[in-house]
Design a protein around this motif. Sequence first.
Motif, mmCIF file in Angstrom:
data_model
loop_
_atom_site.group_PDB
_atom_site.id
_atom_site.type_symbol
_atom_site.label_atom_id
_atom_site.label_comp_id
_atom_site.label_asym_id
_atom_site.label_seq_id
_atom_site.Cartn_x
_atom_site.Cartn_y
_atom_site.Cartn_z
ATOM 1 N N GLN A 160 0.827 -1.209 0.000
ATOM 2 C CA GLN A 160 0.000 0.000 0.000
ATOM 3 C C GLN A 160 0.857 1.253 0.000
ATOM 4 O O GLN A 160 0.536 2.252 -0.640
ATOM 5 N N ALA A 161 1.988 1.249 0.704
ATOM 6 C CA ALA A 161 2.896 2.404 0.714
ATOM 7 C C ALA A 161 3.483 2.628 -0.675
ATOM 8 O O ALA A 161 3.575 3.766 -1.172
ATOM 9 N N ALA A 162 3.905 1.545 -1.344
ATOM 10 C CA ALA A 162 4.457 1.665 -2.695
ATOM 11 C C ALA A 162 3.401 2.185 -3.665
ATOM 12 O O ALA A 162 3.681 3.025 -4.530
ATOM 13 N N THR A 163 2.169 1.704 -3.516
ATOM 14 C CA THR A 163 1.085 2.164 -4.385
ATOM 15 C C THR A 163 0.800 3.637 -4.171
ATOM 16 O O THR A 163 0.605 4.400 -5.131
ATOM 17 N N SER A 164 0.800 4.101 -2.938
ATOM 18 C CA SER A 164 0.532 5.513 -2.669
ATOM 19 C C SER A 164 1.661 6.399 -3.194
ATOM 20 O O SER A 164 1.421 7.513 -3.663
#
Length: 185
Positions: A24-28
């Motif tokens: 989720q951090a990489a996607t954001s």
Amino acid sequence: MKSGLGRIGLGPFVGNGEERQRVQAATSIWLKRGLLWLLAVSVVGASVWLLMPPSEGNVVQTEPVKLALASDDSASPISASDTSALEAAGLDRMKISSQTWRRGGLGSKALVTFTVRNGNDYAVKDLEIVCAFMRRDGSHLTDRSRVLADTVSMKSRKTFARVPVGFVNVNADQAKCSLVTARRA
């Protein structure tokens, strides 16, 4: 009760919560970078659009052309039908003796070459020409005008080579230019 929808789109990262947080951090991060690039491209595009000159389009002339020969201190347009005023002004002693045109600027601009003859006893400057562009069948397309900040000496002629008069329609096949105004030098 879990429905199992939390696993959709995570591919091989189906493991513990730590891996999900990392995904989720990489996607954001990618989403934020994408939005920044979109903002940068839109700012550059808007800047270019604002700096472009306005489109001239097909200009339709609604009032008759005014002919005048003005001195430095007075400018009084003369109606084209008043020939006695034209003789007094001296514009009748000026004419375009030869003219040709060709396309330039990837075929969108008209470049006109013409010779102006000045039969007056004084030099003239700030010549304004109007060029009418027509289709092959003779139907009118558009008019373009240009002021030439150059001087033509008395009892002489001057050739203006490849003068850009503006954008023309792709269907333009013929051009006819004429003098509109001039001022005493």
